[in-house]
Design a protein around this motif. Structure first.
Motif, PDB file in Angstrom:
ATOM      1  N   LEU A   1       0.835  -1.205   0.000  1.00 56.87           N
ATOM      2  CA  LEU A   1       0.000   0.000   0.000  1.00 56.87           C
ATOM      3  C   LEU A   1       0.874   1.261   0.000  1.00 56.87           C
ATOM      4  N   ALA A   2       1.980   1.214   0.728  1.00 56.19           N
ATOM      5  CA  ALA A   2       2.855   2.381   0.825  1.00 56.19           C
ATOM      6  C   ALA A   2       3.590   2.678  -0.478  1.00 56.19           C
ATOM      7  N   THR A   3       3.720   1.686  -1.355  1.00 60.93           N
ATOM      8  CA  THR A   3       4.386   1.947  -2.637  1.00 60.93           C
ATOM      9  C   THR A   3       3.481   2.671  -3.620  1.00 60.93           C
ATOM     10  N   LEU A   4       2.192   2.765  -3.337  1.00 58.83           N
ATOM     11  CA  LEU A   4       1.244   3.334  -4.300  1.00 58.83           C
ATOM     12  C   LEU A   4       1.548   4.780  -4.697  1.00 58.83           C
ATOM     13  N   PRO A   5       1.881   5.701  -3.757  1.00 54.25           N
ATOM     14  CA  PRO A   5       2.159   7.079  -4.210  1.00 54.25           C
ATOM     15  C   PRO A   5       3.287   7.154  -5.227  1.00 54.25           C
ATOM     16  N   GLY A   6       4.398   6.492  -4.967  1.00 52.92           N
ATOM     17  CA  GLY A   6       5.501   6.498  -5.919  1.00 52.92           C
ATOM     18  C   GLY A   6       5.152   5.778  -7.204  1.00 52.92           C
ATOM     19  N   LEU A   7       4.415   4.670  -7.084  1.00 49.68           N
ATOM     20  CA  LEU A   7       4.006   3.917  -8.267  1.00 49.68           C
ATOM     21  C   LEU A   7       3.104   4.752  -9.163  1.00 49.68           C
ATOM     22  N   LEU A   8       2.168   5.485  -8.583  1.00 53.29           N
ATOM     23  CA  LEU A   8       1.254   6.313  -9.374  1.00 53.29           C
ATOM     24  C   LEU A   8       1.999   7.431 -10.098  1.00 53.29           C
ATOM     25  N   VAL A   9       2.990   8.013  -9.448  1.00 56.17           N
ATOM     26  CA  VAL A   9       3.789   9.050 -10.114  1.00 56.17           C
ATOM     27  C   VAL A   9       4.578   8.444 -11.275  1.00 56.17           C
ATOM     28  N   MET A  10       5.129   7.259 -11.064  1.00 54.04           N
ATOM     29  CA  MET A  10       5.852   6.584 -12.141  1.00 54.04           C
ATOM     30  C   MET A  10       4.927   6.259 -13.305  1.00 54.04           C
ATOM     31  N   LEU A  11       3.697   5.837 -13.003  1.00 50.37           N
ATOM     32  CA  LEU A  11       2.726   5.577 -14.061  1.00 50.37           C
ATOM     33  C   LEU A  11       2.424   6.840 -14.854  1.00 50.37           C
ATOM     34  N   TRP A  12       2.287   7.945 -14.174  1.00 49.59           N
ATOM     35  CA  TRP A  12       2.013   9.220 -14.842  1.00 49.59           C
ATOM     36  C   TRP A  12       3.175   9.625 -15.749  1.00 49.59           C
ATOM     37  N   LEU A  13       4.393   9.371 -15.300  1.00 49.70           N
ATOM     38  CA  LEU A  13       5.569   9.794 -16.063  1.00 49.70           C
ATOM     39  C   LEU A  13       5.909   8.829 -17.193  1.00 49.70           C
ATOM     40  N   TYR A  14       5.886   7.526 -16.905  1.00 51.73           N
ATOM     41  CA  TYR A  14       6.396   6.539 -17.851  1.00 51.73           C
ATOM     42  C   TYR A  14       5.314   5.660 -18.473  1.00 51.73           C
ATOM     43  N   GLY A  15       4.099   5.769 -17.992  1.00 59.15           N
ATOM     44  CA  GLY A  15       3.004   5.066 -18.633  1.00 59.15           C
ATOM     45  C   GLY A  15       3.011   3.570 -18.398  1.00 59.15           C
ATOM     46  N   TRP A  16       2.606   2.858 -19.450  1.00 59.39           N
ATOM     47  CA  TRP A  16       2.344   1.425 -19.348  1.00 59.39           C
ATOM     48  C   TRP A  16       3.582   0.598 -19.048  1.00 59.39           C
ATOM     49  N   GLY A  17       4.759   1.133 -19.312  1.00 51.41           N
ATOM     50  CA  GLY A  17       5.974   0.370 -19.068  1.00 51.41           C
ATOM     51  C   GLY A  17       6.132  -0.043 -17.617  1.00 51.41           C
ATOM     52  N   VAL A  18       5.659   0.805 -16.705  1.00 52.16           N
ATOM     53  CA  VAL A  18       5.747   0.476 -15.287  1.00 52.16           C
ATOM     54  C   VAL A  18       4.838  -0.711 -14.963  1.00 52.16           C
ATOM     55  N   LEU A  19       3.609  -0.694 -15.513  1.00 48.49           N
ATOM     56  CA  LEU A  19       2.690  -1.810 -15.282  1.00 48.49           C
ATOM     57  C   LEU A  19       3.187  -3.100 -15.921  1.00 48.49           C
ATOM     58  N   LEU A  20       3.809  -2.981 -17.089  1.00 52.26           N
ATOM     59  CA  LEU A  20       4.360  -4.174 -17.734  1.00 52.26           C
ATOM     60  C   LEU A  20       5.476  -4.776 -16.884  1.00 52.26           C
ATOM     61  N   ASN A  21       6.348  -3.926 -16.350  1.00 56.91           N
ATOM     62  CA  ASN A  21       7.382  -4.414 -15.440  1.00 56.91           C
ATOM     63  C   ASN A  21       6.761  -5.121 -14.244  1.00 56.91           C
ATOM     64  N   LEU A  22       5.744  -4.489 -13.669  1.00 62.26           N
ATOM     65  CA  LEU A  22       5.105  -5.045 -12.484  1.00 62.26           C
ATOM     66  C   LEU A  22       4.451  -6.394 -12.790  1.00 62.26           C
ATOM     67  N   LEU A  23       3.761  -6.471 -13.915  1.00 62.32           N
ATOM     68  CA  LEU A  23       3.114  -7.720 -14.306  1.00 62.32           C
ATOM     69  C   LEU A  23       4.138  -8.830 -14.501  1.00 62.32           C
ATOM     70  N   LEU A  24       5.254  -8.510 -15.157  1.00 63.92           N
ATOM     71  CA  LEU A  24       6.260  -9.522 -15.442  1.00 63.92           C
ATOM     72  C   LEU A  24       6.994  -9.967 -14.179  1.00 63.92           C
ATOM     73  N   THR A  25       7.385  -9.035 -13.332  1.00 62.81           N
ATOM     74  CA  THR A  25       8.122  -9.419 -12.121  1.00 62.81           C
ATOM     75  C   THR A  25       7.232 -10.195 -11.156  1.00 62.81           C
ATOM     76  N   VAL A  26       5.982  -9.767 -11.010  1.00 58.05           N
ATOM     77  CA  VAL A  26       5.082 -10.460 -10.083  1.00 58.05           C
ATOM     78  C   VAL A  26       4.777 -11.871 -10.576  1.00 58.05           C
ATOM     79  N   SER A  27       4.433 -12.005 -11.859  1.00 56.91           N
ATOM     80  CA  SER A  27       4.139 -13.334 -12.392  1.00 56.91           C
ATOM     81  C   SER A  27       5.372 -14.228 -12.342  1.00 56.91           C
ATOM     82  N   GLY A  28       6.545 -13.676 -12.684  1.00 61.57           N
ATOM     83  CA  GLY A  28       7.766 -14.472 -12.639  1.00 61.57           C
ATOM     84  C   GLY A  28       8.133 -14.890 -11.226  1.00 61.57           C
ATOM     85  N   ALA A  29       7.990 -13.970 -10.267  1.00 58.91           N
ATOM     86  CA  ALA A  29       8.346 -14.282  -8.883  1.00 58.91           C
ATOM     87  C   ALA A  29       7.404 -15.316  -8.286  1.00 58.91           C
TER      88      ALA A  29
END
Length: 328
Positions: free
Chosen positions: A20-48
Protein backbone atom coordinates in the motif's frame (compact mmCIF):
# COMPACT_ATOMS: atom_id res chain seq x y z
CA UNK A 1 0.36 -24.20 15.17
CA UNK A 2 -1.56 -21.22 16.52
CA UNK A 3 1.71 -19.34 17.03
CA UNK A 4 2.80 -20.04 13.47
CA UNK A 5 -0.59 -18.89 12.18
CA UNK A 6 -0.23 -15.68 14.18
CA UNK A 7 3.24 -15.02 12.78
CA UNK A 8 2.02 -15.69 9.22
CA UNK A 9 -0.91 -13.32 9.74
CA UNK A 10 1.35 -10.53 11.04
CA UNK A 11 3.73 -11.08 8.12
CA UNK A 12 0.89 -10.84 5.60
CA UNK A 13 -0.45 -7.68 7.22
CA UNK A 14 3.00 -6.08 7.16
CA UNK A 15 3.51 -7.02 3.52
CA UNK A 16 0.09 -5.60 2.61
CA UNK A 17 0.97 -2.27 4.24
CA UNK A 18 4.30 -2.16 2.43
CA UNK A 19 2.51 -2.72 -0.88
CA UNK A 20 0.00 0.00 0.00
CA UNK A 21 2.85 2.38 0.82
CA UNK A 22 4.39 1.95 -2.64
CA UNK A 23 1.24 3.33 -4.30
CA UNK A 24 2.16 7.08 -4.21
CA UNK A 25 5.50 6.50 -5.92
CA UNK A 26 4.01 3.92 -8.27
CA UNK A 27 1.25 6.31 -9.37
CA UNK A 28 3.79 9.05 -10.11
CA UNK A 29 5.85 6.58 -12.14
CA UNK A 30 2.73 5.58 -14.06
CA UNK A 31 2.01 9.22 -14.84
CA UNK A 32 5.57 9.79 -16.06
CA UNK A 33 6.40 6.54 -17.85
CA UNK A 34 3.00 5.07 -18.63
CA UNK A 35 2.34 1.43 -19.35
CA UNK A 36 5.97 0.37 -19.07
CA UNK A 37 5.75 0.48 -15.29
CA UNK A 38 2.69 -1.81 -15.28
CA UNK A 39 4.36 -4.17 -17.73
CA UNK A 40 7.38 -4.41 -15.44
CA UNK A 41 5.10 -5.05 -12.48
CA UNK A 42 3.11 -7.72 -14.31
CA UNK A 43 6.26 -9.52 -15.44
CA UNK A 44 8.12 -9.42 -12.12
CA UNK A 45 5.08 -10.46 -10.08
CA UNK A 46 4.14 -13.33 -12.39
CA UNK A 47 7.77 -14.47 -12.64
CA UNK A 48 8.35 -14.28 -8.88
CA UNK A 49 5.14 -16.12 -7.95
CA UNK A 50 5.72 -18.81 -10.57
CA UNK A 51 9.30 -19.36 -9.40
CA UNK A 52 8.20 -19.32 -5.77
CA UNK A 53 5.59 -22.00 -6.46
CA UNK A 54 8.10 -24.11 -8.40
CA UNK A 55 10.76 -23.96 -5.69
CA UNK A 56 8.24 -24.70 -2.95
CA UNK A 57 7.08 -27.73 -4.93
CA UNK A 58 10.64 -28.96 -5.44
CA UNK A 59 11.37 -28.46 -1.74
CA UNK A 60 8.14 -30.31 -0.89
CA UNK A 61 6.79 -27.36 1.03
CA UNK A 62 3.03 -26.64 1.06
CA UNK A 63 2.04 -23.81 -1.27
CA UNK A 64 -0.46 -22.33 1.17
CA UNK A 65 0.42 -20.50 3.35
CA UNK A 66 3.98 -20.07 2.01
CA UNK A 67 2.95 -18.71 -1.38
CA UNK A 68 0.51 -16.26 0.16
CA UNK A 69 2.72 -14.70 2.83
CA UNK A 70 3.35 -11.69 0.58
CA UNK A 71 7.14 -11.70 0.71
CA UNK A 72 7.60 -12.72 -2.94
CA UNK A 73 5.00 -10.16 -4.02
CA UNK A 74 6.79 -7.36 -2.17
CA UNK A 75 10.20 -8.33 -3.60
CA UNK A 76 8.72 -8.45 -7.11
CA UNK A 77 7.05 -5.05 -6.67
CA UNK A 78 10.22 -3.35 -5.42
CA UNK A 79 12.16 -4.94 -8.26
CA UNK A 80 9.64 -3.66 -10.81
CA UNK A 81 9.94 -0.13 -9.41
CA UNK A 82 13.74 -0.27 -9.72
CA UNK A 83 13.91 -1.59 -13.29
CA UNK A 84 13.74 0.73 -16.33
CA UNK A 85 10.30 0.96 -17.89
CA UNK A 86 9.95 -0.77 -21.28
CA UNK A 87 12.97 -3.02 -20.74
CA UNK A 88 12.88 -6.36 -22.65
CA UNK A 89 10.39 -8.86 -21.25
CA UNK A 90 13.04 -11.39 -20.29
CA UNK A 91 14.84 -8.90 -18.04
CA UNK A 92 12.12 -8.57 -15.35
CA UNK A 93 11.49 -12.32 -15.49
CA UNK A 94 15.16 -13.23 -15.06
CA UNK A 95 15.68 -10.61 -12.33
CA UNK A 96 12.62 -11.89 -10.45
CA UNK A 97 13.81 -15.50 -10.76
CA UNK A 98 17.23 -14.53 -9.41
CA UNK A 99 15.64 -12.64 -6.52
CA UNK A 100 13.48 -15.60 -5.48
CA UNK A 101 15.94 -18.45 -6.05
CA UNK A 102 19.33 -16.89 -5.28
CA UNK A 103 18.16 -14.20 -2.89
CA UNK A 104 15.64 -16.18 -0.89
CA UNK A 105 15.35 -19.96 -1.26
CA UNK A 106 19.07 -20.64 -1.66
CA UNK A 107 19.36 -19.80 2.04
CA UNK A 108 16.25 -21.64 3.23
CA UNK A 109 13.37 -19.36 2.35
CA UNK A 110 11.60 -16.47 4.02
CA UNK A 111 13.24 -15.28 7.23
CA UNK A 112 16.66 -16.73 6.43
CA UNK A 113 18.03 -14.64 3.53
CA UNK A 114 21.23 -12.72 4.35
CA UNK A 115 20.85 -10.46 1.27
CA UNK A 116 17.97 -8.29 0.19
CA UNK A 117 16.29 -10.40 -2.54
CA UNK A 118 15.06 -7.50 -4.68
CA UNK A 119 18.45 -5.78 -4.67
CA UNK A 120 20.25 -9.04 -5.43
CA UNK A 121 18.01 -9.57 -8.46
CA UNK A 122 18.54 -5.97 -9.57
CA UNK A 123 22.33 -6.12 -9.13
CA UNK A 124 22.63 -9.36 -11.10
CA UNK A 125 20.53 -7.90 -13.91
CA UNK A 126 22.71 -4.79 -13.97
CA UNK A 127 25.93 -6.82 -14.07
CA UNK A 128 24.68 -9.26 -16.72
CA UNK A 129 22.69 -6.87 -18.94
CA UNK A 130 24.14 -3.37 -18.44
CA UNK A 131 22.97 -2.01 -21.77
CA UNK A 132 19.32 -2.90 -21.23
CA UNK A 133 19.46 -1.61 -17.67
CA UNK A 134 20.58 1.88 -18.75
CA UNK A 135 17.76 2.62 -21.21
CA UNK A 136 15.52 4.74 -19.02
CA UNK A 137 12.65 6.37 -20.93
CA UNK A 138 12.12 10.10 -21.08
CA UNK A 139 8.86 11.13 -19.37
CA UNK A 140 5.76 10.75 -21.57
CA UNK A 141 7.88 9.39 -24.44
CA UNK A 142 6.11 6.10 -25.19
CA UNK A 143 2.53 5.01 -25.89
CA UNK A 144 1.07 1.58 -25.20
CA UNK A 145 1.57 0.15 -28.70
CA UNK A 146 5.15 1.34 -28.95
CA UNK A 147 5.81 0.10 -25.43
CA UNK A 148 4.52 -3.39 -26.18
CA UNK A 149 6.60 -3.51 -29.34
CA UNK A 150 9.68 -2.46 -27.39
CA UNK A 151 9.13 -4.85 -24.49
CA UNK A 152 8.48 -7.91 -26.66
CA UNK A 153 11.11 -7.12 -29.29
CA UNK A 154 8.90 -6.51 -32.30
CA UNK A 155 9.63 -2.79 -32.73
CA UNK A 156 10.47 -2.03 -36.35
CA UNK A 157 12.98 0.76 -36.40
CA UNK A 158 12.08 1.93 -32.89
CA UNK A 159 15.56 2.59 -31.53
CA UNK A 160 16.28 3.34 -27.91
CA UNK A 161 17.77 6.72 -28.82
CA UNK A 162 14.32 7.86 -29.93
CA UNK A 163 12.70 7.47 -26.49
CA UNK A 164 15.44 6.90 -23.91
CA UNK A 165 17.69 9.40 -22.20
CA UNK A 166 20.47 9.37 -19.65
CA UNK A 167 19.33 9.92 -16.07
CA UNK A 168 20.39 13.00 -14.13
CA UNK A 169 22.80 10.95 -12.02
CA UNK A 170 24.40 9.45 -15.14
CA UNK A 171 24.61 12.84 -16.86
CA UNK A 172 26.28 14.38 -13.83
CA UNK A 173 28.73 11.51 -13.47
CA UNK A 174 30.01 11.79 -17.06
CA UNK A 175 29.88 15.58 -17.20
CA UNK A 176 33.27 17.22 -17.79
CA UNK A 177 32.60 20.75 -19.01
CA UNK A 178 29.15 22.10 -18.10
CA UNK A 179 28.37 23.73 -14.79
CA UNK A 180 25.57 22.40 -12.65
CA UNK A 181 23.46 25.45 -13.49
CA UNK A 182 23.93 24.77 -17.20
CA UNK A 183 22.94 21.14 -16.75
CA UNK A 184 19.74 22.10 -14.94
CA UNK A 185 18.95 24.73 -17.56
CA UNK A 186 19.71 22.75 -20.70
CA UNK A 187 19.66 19.01 -19.97
CA UNK A 188 16.16 17.46 -20.16
CA UNK A 189 17.10 14.85 -17.55
CA UNK A 190 17.29 17.53 -14.83
CA UNK A 191 14.25 18.93 -13.04
CA UNK A 192 14.01 21.64 -10.41
CA UNK A 193 16.14 20.05 -7.68
CA UNK A 194 16.98 16.53 -8.86
CA UNK A 195 16.27 14.33 -11.82
CA UNK A 196 13.30 15.35 -13.95
CA UNK A 197 10.41 13.26 -12.71
CA UNK A 198 12.65 11.45 -10.22
CA UNK A 199 12.14 14.23 -7.68
CA UNK A 200 8.37 13.68 -7.75
CA UNK A 201 8.80 9.91 -7.60
CA UNK A 202 11.06 10.40 -4.57
CA UNK A 203 8.43 12.52 -2.84
CA UNK A 204 5.89 9.76 -3.53
CA UNK A 205 8.09 7.16 -1.86
CA UNK A 206 8.77 9.59 0.99
CA UNK A 207 5.02 9.83 1.58
CA UNK A 208 4.77 6.03 1.54
CA UNK A 209 7.70 5.74 3.92
CA UNK A 210 6.13 8.15 6.40
CA UNK A 211 2.99 6.01 6.29
CA UNK A 212 5.04 2.92 7.17
CA UNK A 213 6.64 4.79 10.07
CA UNK A 214 3.23 5.97 11.31
CA UNK A 215 1.92 2.39 11.10
CA UNK A 216 5.06 1.12 12.89
CA UNK A 217 5.78 -1.33 10.10
CA UNK A 218 9.35 -0.02 9.98
CA UNK A 219 11.54 1.78 12.51
CA UNK A 220 13.21 5.15 11.97
CA UNK A 221 16.86 4.21 12.51
CA UNK A 222 17.81 2.81 9.08
CA UNK A 223 16.01 5.47 6.97
CA UNK A 224 17.36 8.33 9.09
CA UNK A 225 20.84 6.83 9.02
CA UNK A 226 20.83 6.45 5.24
CA UNK A 227 19.31 9.82 4.34
CA UNK A 228 21.27 11.62 7.04
CA UNK A 229 24.66 10.24 5.97
CA UNK A 230 23.85 10.83 2.28
CA UNK A 231 22.95 14.44 3.10
CA UNK A 232 26.06 15.03 5.21
CA UNK A 233 28.62 13.53 2.83
CA UNK A 234 27.10 15.25 -0.21
CA UNK A 235 27.11 18.54 1.72
CA UNK A 236 30.77 18.11 2.72
CA UNK A 237 31.78 17.21 -0.85
CA UNK A 238 29.61 19.83 -2.55
CA UNK A 239 31.71 22.49 -4.24
CA UNK A 240 28.96 24.64 -5.72
CA UNK A 241 27.80 24.55 -9.31
CA UNK A 242 31.14 24.16 -11.08
CA UNK A 243 31.77 21.62 -13.81
CA UNK A 244 33.42 19.32 -11.27
CA UNK A 245 30.49 19.49 -8.88
CA UNK A 246 29.08 16.21 -7.57
CA UNK A 247 25.65 17.64 -6.88
CA UNK A 248 23.94 19.25 -3.91
CA UNK A 249 22.53 17.31 -0.95
CA UNK A 250 19.00 17.96 -2.20
CA UNK A 251 19.96 16.63 -5.63
CA UNK A 252 21.16 13.34 -4.16
CA UNK A 253 18.13 12.96 -1.90
CA UNK A 254 15.68 13.56 -4.77
CA UNK A 255 17.45 11.59 -7.51
CA UNK A 256 17.76 7.90 -8.22
CA UNK A 257 16.50 5.38 -5.69
CA UNK A 258 17.37 7.31 -2.53
CA UNK A 259 13.87 7.48 -1.05
CA UNK A 260 12.88 4.03 -2.31
CA UNK A 261 16.03 2.64 -0.75
CA UNK A 262 15.65 4.49 2.55
CA UNK A 263 12.10 3.40 3.34
CA UNK A 264 11.57 0.16 1.40
CA UNK A 265 15.01 -1.45 0.98
CA UNK A 266 17.22 -0.78 4.02
CA UNK A 267 14.25 -1.49 6.29
CA UNK A 268 13.96 -5.11 5.10
CA UNK A 269 13.89 -6.91 8.47
CA UNK A 270 15.56 -10.21 7.59
CA UNK A 271 18.73 -9.08 5.82
CA UNK A 272 19.16 -6.03 8.06
CA UNK A 273 20.26 -5.80 11.69
CA UNK A 274 17.93 -6.36 14.63
CA UNK A 275 19.43 -4.02 17.23
CA UNK A 276 18.36 -0.36 16.99
CA UNK A 277 21.90 1.05 17.00
CA UNK A 278 23.01 -1.53 14.43
CA UNK A 279 20.11 -0.48 12.17
CA UNK A 280 21.25 3.14 12.45
CA UNK A 281 24.83 2.20 11.55
CA UNK A 282 23.55 0.02 8.73
CA UNK A 283 21.67 2.99 7.24
CA UNK A 284 24.69 5.26 7.65
CA UNK A 285 26.84 2.78 5.78
CA UNK A 286 24.33 2.47 2.93
CA UNK A 287 24.14 6.26 2.56
CA UNK A 288 27.92 6.68 2.49
CA UNK A 289 28.46 3.84 0.03
CA UNK A 290 25.67 5.12 -2.21
CA UNK A 291 27.37 8.49 -2.53
CA UNK A 292 30.81 6.97 -3.10
CA UNK A 293 29.50 4.66 -5.84
CA UNK A 294 27.54 7.48 -7.48
CA UNK A 295 30.48 9.83 -7.46
CA UNK A 296 33.53 7.67 -8.08
CA UNK A 297 32.15 4.26 -9.00
CA UNK A 298 31.16 2.83 -12.34
CA UNK A 299 27.37 3.01 -11.82
CA UNK A 300 25.25 6.17 -11.62
CA UNK A 301 23.03 4.95 -8.77
CA UNK A 302 24.67 2.86 -6.07
CA UNK A 303 21.79 1.97 -3.74
CA UNK A 304 21.59 -1.73 -4.68
CA UNK A 305 25.32 -2.38 -4.35
CA UNK A 306 25.49 -0.32 -1.16
CA UNK A 307 22.71 -2.38 0.44
CA UNK A 308 24.29 -5.70 -0.58
CA UNK A 309 27.70 -4.65 0.75
CA UNK A 310 26.18 -3.59 4.05
CA UNK A 311 24.28 -6.89 4.22
CA UNK A 312 27.70 -8.49 4.50
CA UNK A 313 28.49 -6.23 7.45
CA UNK A 314 25.33 -7.06 9.43
CA UNK A 315 26.90 -9.81 11.63
CA UNK A 316 29.76 -7.46 12.53
CA UNK A 317 27.37 -4.62 13.35
CA UNK A 318 25.32 -6.91 15.57
CA UNK A 319 28.42 -8.12 17.42
CA UNK A 320 29.67 -4.55 17.84
CA UNK A 321 26.42 -3.39 19.38
CA UNK A 322 26.18 -6.51 21.57
CA UNK A 323 29.71 -6.01 22.91
CA UNK A 324 28.96 -2.36 23.72
CA UNK A 325 25.83 -3.39 25.58
CA UNK A 326 27.80 -5.95 27.58
CA UNK A 327 30.45 -3.34 28.48
CA UNK A 328 27.74 -0.93 29.59
Amino acid sequence: MLIADGVDQRLRQAMQRVLLATLPGLLVMLWLYGWGVLLNLLLTVSGALAMEALVLYLRRRPLPPNLGDGSALVSATLLALALPAYCPWWLPLSAAAAAIVLGKHLYGGVGQNPFNPAMLGYALALLCFPQSMTHWPAPHAMDLLGGLQQVFGVADGLHADAWAQATALDSLRINKSLTLDELFAGNPAFGHFGGRGAEWISLGFLAGGLFLLQQRVISWQAPVGMLGSLFVISLLCWNGSGSDSHGSPLFHLLSGASMLGAFFIVTEPVSGPKAAKARLLFGVGVGLLTYLIRTWGGYPDGVAFAVLLMNLAVPGLERLCLSEQEKA
